[in-house]
Design a protein around this motif. Structure first.
Motif, PDB file in Angstrom:
ATOM      1  N   LYS A   1      -9.384  11.460  -1.067  1.00 24.34           N
ATOM      2  CA  LYS A   1      -8.812  11.040  -2.348  1.00 24.34           C
ATOM      3  C   LYS A   1      -8.118  12.216  -3.040  1.00 24.34           C
ATOM      4  O   LYS A   1      -7.076  12.049  -3.664  1.00 24.34           O
ATOM      5  CB  LYS A   1      -9.914  10.451  -3.234  1.00 24.34           C
ATOM      6  CG  LYS A   1      -9.414   9.765  -4.458  1.00 24.34           C
ATOM      7  CD  LYS A   1      -8.692   8.489  -4.091  1.00 24.34           C
ATOM      8  CE  LYS A   1      -8.327   7.707  -5.326  1.00 24.34           C
ATOM      9  NZ  LYS A   1      -7.567   6.512  -5.034  1.00 24.34           N
TER      10      LYS A   1
ATOM     11  N   PRO B   1      -3.649   4.560  -0.899  1.00 24.25           N
ATOM     12  CA  PRO B   1      -4.884   3.771  -0.911  1.00 24.25           C
ATOM     13  C   PRO B   1      -5.781   4.161   0.260  1.00 24.25           C
ATOM     14  O   PRO B   1      -5.295   4.446   1.354  1.00 24.25           O
ATOM     15  CB  PRO B   1      -4.397   2.324  -0.756  1.00 24.25           C
ATOM     16  CG  PRO B   1      -2.945   2.347  -1.098  1.00 24.25           C
ATOM     17  CD  PRO B   1      -2.455   3.724  -0.759  1.00 24.25           C
TER      18      PRO B   1
ATOM     19  N   ILE C   1     -16.661   2.875  -3.399  1.00 28.63           N
ATOM     20  CA  ILE C   1     -15.596   2.694  -4.396  1.00 28.63           C
ATOM     21  C   ILE C   1     -15.614   3.833  -5.406  1.00 28.63           C
ATOM     22  O   ILE C   1     -14.569   4.381  -5.756  1.00 28.63           O
ATOM     23  CB  ILE C   1     -15.738   1.316  -5.068  1.00 28.63           C
ATOM     24  CG1 ILE C   1     -15.491   0.209  -4.035  1.00 28.63           C
ATOM     25  CG2 ILE C   1     -14.768   1.182  -6.244  1.00 28.63           C
ATOM     26  CD1 ILE C   1     -15.953  -1.168  -4.468  1.00 28.63           C
TER      27      ILE C   1
ATOM     28  N   GLY D   1     -13.809   6.889  -4.144  1.00 26.77           N
ATOM     29  CA  GLY D   1     -12.389   6.871  -3.811  1.00 26.77           C
ATOM     30  C   GLY D   1     -11.876   5.749  -2.951  1.00 26.77           C
ATOM     31  O   GLY D   1     -10.673   5.658  -2.747  1.00 26.77           O
TER      32      GLY D   1
ATOM     33  N   SER E   1     -10.234   2.557  -2.189  1.00 27.75           N
ATOM     34  CA  SER E   1      -9.418   1.609  -2.944  1.00 27.75           C
ATOM     35  C   SER E   1      -9.715   0.179  -2.517  1.00 27.75           C
ATOM     36  O   SER E   1      -9.493  -0.762  -3.271  1.00 27.75           O
ATOM     37  CB  SER E   1      -7.935   1.877  -2.694  1.00 27.75           C
ATOM     38  OG  SER E   1      -7.615   3.217  -2.913  1.00 27.75           O
TER      39      SER E   1
ATOM     40  N   PHE F   1     -14.423  -4.861  -7.777  1.00 33.26           N
ATOM     41  CA  PHE F   1     -13.129  -4.284  -8.119  1.00 33.26           C
ATOM     42  C   PHE F   1     -12.598  -4.728  -9.469  1.00 33.26           C
ATOM     43  O   PHE F   1     -11.524  -4.316  -9.874  1.00 33.26           O
ATOM     44  CB  PHE F   1     -12.106  -4.615  -7.018  1.00 33.26           C
ATOM     45  CG  PHE F   1     -12.418  -3.925  -5.720  1.00 33.26           C
ATOM     46  CD1 PHE F   1     -12.023  -2.618  -5.499  1.00 33.26           C
ATOM     47  CD2 PHE F   1     -13.150  -4.568  -4.738  1.00 33.26           C
ATOM     48  CE1 PHE F   1     -12.327  -1.965  -4.329  1.00 33.26           C
ATOM     49  CE2 PHE F   1     -13.458  -3.931  -3.548  1.00 33.26           C
ATOM     50  CZ  PHE F   1     -13.046  -2.631  -3.350  1.00 33.26           C
TER      51      PHE F   1
END
Length: 75
Positions: free
Chosen positions: A17, A23, A39, A42, A44, A72
């Motif tokens: 990241k 992504p 998550i 990092g 995505s 998310f």
């Protein structure tokens, strides 16, 4: 789907990241238990197969899919 494959560490996700502006997808061994940490570090996106389709019923597949999706949603 790949028994015995080595797992990446969250430190590797952190490093990726920091180095790339793309992504990052966590794939392999992702579960509802470890997805939040992936998550946070990092990822995505997460790619899941067994964590969804090892369920005993279609209703459980749907419940798990919704649970992954909710990870998310920014609150």
């Amino acid at each position: 789907t790949k028994p015995g494959a080595p797992a990446a560490t969250v430190e590797l996700l952190d490093a990726a990241k920091a180095r790339v502006n793309l992504p990052i997808v966590a794939i392999g061994g992702v579960t509802l238990d470890n997805a939040p940490v992936l998550i946070e570090h990092g990822a995505s996106m997460v790619a899941v197969v067994h964590a969804l389709f090892a369920a005993d019923s279609a209703a459980e597949v749907e419940r798990r899919a919704r649970a992954f999706s909710e990870l998310f949603i920014t609150k």
